[in-house]
Design an enzyme around this catalytic site. Structure first.
Site, PDB file in Angstrom:
ATOM      1  N   ASN A  11     -18.917   7.155 -60.400  1.00  0.00           N
ATOM      2  CA  ASN A  11     -18.516   5.793 -60.066  1.00  0.00           C
ATOM      3  C   ASN A  11     -17.470   5.363 -61.097  1.00  0.00           C
ATOM      4  O   ASN A  11     -17.806   5.103 -62.245  1.00  0.00           O
ATOM      5  CB  ASN A  11     -19.749   4.872 -60.120  1.00  0.00           C
ATOM      6  N   LYS A  13     -15.740   2.686 -61.131  1.00  0.00           N
ATOM      7  CA  LYS A  13     -15.663   1.228 -61.313  1.00  0.00           C
ATOM      8  C   LYS A  13     -14.186   0.784 -61.281  1.00  0.00           C
ATOM      9  O   LYS A  13     -13.382   1.405 -60.582  1.00  0.00           O
ATOM     10  CB  LYS A  13     -16.360   0.819 -62.606  1.00  0.00           C
ATOM     11  N   HIS A  95     -24.649  -1.958 -56.052  1.00  0.00           N
ATOM     12  CA  HIS A  95     -24.615  -1.660 -57.490  1.00  0.00           C
ATOM     13  C   HIS A  95     -25.013  -2.930 -58.247  1.00  0.00           C
ATOM     14  O   HIS A  95     -24.652  -4.042 -57.843  1.00  0.00           O
ATOM     15  CB  HIS A  95     -23.217  -1.198 -57.900  1.00  0.00           C
ATOM     16  N   GLU A  97     -23.930  -4.273 -60.784  1.00  0.00           N
ATOM     17  CA  GLU A  97     -22.814  -5.127 -61.211  1.00  0.00           C
ATOM     18  C   GLU A  97     -22.404  -6.071 -60.087  1.00  0.00           C
ATOM     19  O   GLU A  97     -21.985  -7.201 -60.333  1.00  0.00           O
ATOM     20  CB  GLU A  97     -21.639  -4.251 -61.687  1.00  0.00           C
ATOM     21  N   GLU A 165     -31.147   2.967 -60.556  1.00  0.00           N
ATOM     22  CA  GLU A 165     -30.368   2.728 -61.766  1.00  0.00           C
ATOM     23  C   GLU A 165     -30.966   1.549 -62.546  1.00  0.00           C
ATOM     24  O   GLU A 165     -30.683   0.382 -62.210  1.00  0.00           O
ATOM     25  CB  GLU A 165     -28.922   2.372 -61.412  1.00  0.00           C
ATOM     26  N   GLY A 171     -24.428   2.075 -68.882  1.00  0.00           N
ATOM     27  CA  GLY A 171     -23.382   1.904 -69.901  1.00  0.00           C
ATOM     28  C   GLY A 171     -23.894   1.621 -71.299  1.00  0.00           C
ATOM     29  O   GLY A 171     -23.128   1.246 -72.181  1.00  0.00           O
ATOM     30  N   SER A 211     -26.441   5.954 -67.893  1.00  0.00           N
ATOM     31  CA  SER A 211     -26.184   6.706 -69.132  1.00  0.00           C
ATOM     32  C   SER A 211     -26.492   8.199 -69.029  1.00  0.00           C
ATOM     33  O   SER A 211     -26.949   8.813 -69.998  1.00  0.00           O
ATOM     34  CB  SER A 211     -26.956   6.085 -70.303  1.00  0.00           C
TER      35      SER A 211
HETATM   36  C1  PEP Z   1     -23.215   3.182 -63.106  1.00  0.00           C
HETATM   37  O1  PEP Z   1     -22.486   2.233 -63.358  1.00  0.00           O
HETATM   38  O2  PEP Z   1     -23.582   3.389 -61.946  1.00  0.00           O
HETATM   39  C2  PEP Z   1     -23.642   4.047 -64.201  1.00  0.00           C
HETATM   40  C3  PEP Z   1     -24.626   4.854 -63.995  1.00  0.00           C
HETATM   41  O3  PEP Z   1     -22.939   3.914 -65.391  1.00  0.00           O
HETATM   42  P1  PEP Z   1     -23.137   4.805 -66.720  1.00  0.00           P
HETATM   43  O4  PEP Z   1     -23.303   6.231 -66.311  1.00  0.00           O
HETATM   44  O5  PEP Z   1     -21.906   4.566 -67.499  1.00  0.00           O
HETATM   45  O6  PEP Z   1     -24.370   4.275 -67.392  1.00  0.00           O
END
Ligand code: PEP
Length: 248
Positions: A11, A13, A95, A97, A165, A171, A211
């Site tokens: 992803n 973003k 997601h 976000e 998630e 992040g 992460s």
């Molecule tokens: C995400 O935004 O879906 C995600 C998993 O980010 P990260 O791997 O950076 O934690």
């Protein structure tokens, strides 16, 4: 027999311009021959050019969101049909976000997923708890409610992928314990089984996201009910992303 092929989906973003296609082309070359499915959900502005540039051997290109209607007076939005036209094969919905910044509810996520499936594309439906909810012991309740209400009745193992998630892991460099991931994924699969039946539940992929890096991926991928990962930060760099794919 393994009923589920792992999927590693990146992803990107709001990162990437036409120059970034070179990094995608490195991934496109390096990922051929791997057993797992591989996708990169890139900004809408580069889907078309990226799709023209890749080899179409293994890597598929996707998007990160869409509107739930096919067309209409929605200034600034794009539909699943339009993203398909640009070359997207898979679209992320729900997601955290977007759930947080744009107040997207389970009902909206569900409608978006329906529009994606009706456009003959795959969707990745994201769910996950906040740190506060985790600390209150509410993780399973929260993610199961999200899944129950975000996953459309027309979802099946071919058109839908679930991504668990934990919001606090995105992040941050922090991840749940392996046991915690195991428990949530088991719970989610048993909920899919209750809603869709055992056959679909055994074949539907449930990814972990938050992460994921090459150095923590092995223990996560070793879990029976984890079928790959949704990767944010580490998918922006071909070496880091390939590192995760190698582990998988
Ligand atoms: C995400 O935004 O879906 C995600 C998993 O980010 P990260 O791997 O950076 O934690």
């Amino acid at each position: 027999m393994d009923l589920r092929k792992h999927l590693i989906a990146g992803n990107w973003k709001m990162n990437g311009t036409l120059d970034s296609i070179n990094e995608i082309l490195k991934i496109d070359q390096l990922c051929n021959g791997y057993e797992v499915d591989i996708a990169l959900c890139v900004p809408n502005t580069i889907i078309s050019k990226t799709n023209e540039a890749i080899s179409h051997k293994k890597l598929v290109i996707g998007a990160q969101n869409c509107h739930h209607d096919e067309s209409g007076a929605y200034t600034g939005d794009v539909s699943a049909k339009m993203l398909k036209d640009a070359g997207a094969k898979i679209i992320i919905v729900g997601h955290s976000e977007r759930r947080q910044a744009y107040k997207e509810t389970n009902e909206i996520v569900n409608k978006k997923a329906v529009s994606i499936i009706k456009s003959d594309l795959q969707t990745i439906i994201c769910i996950g708890e906040t740190e506060e909810e985790k600390n209150m012991g509410l993780t399973n309740k929260i993610v199961c409610t999200q899944l129950e209400n975000s996953m459309p009745s027309i979802s099946d193992e071919n058109n839908t992928v679930i991504a668990y998630e934990p919001i606090w892991a995105i992040g941050t460099g922090r991840i749940p314990s392996i046991r915690e991931i195991e428990v949530v994924h088991k719970e989610l699969r048993s909920l899919v089984s209750k809603i869709k039946g055992k056959d679909i539940a055994n074949k539907m992929r449930i990814l972990y996201g938050g992460s994921v890096k090459a150095n923590n991926a092995k223990d996560i991928f070793d879990l029976d009910d984890v079928d790959g990962a949704l990767v944010g930060g580490a998918s922006l760099n071909s070496e880091e992303f390939m590192g995760i794919i190698n582990v998988c």
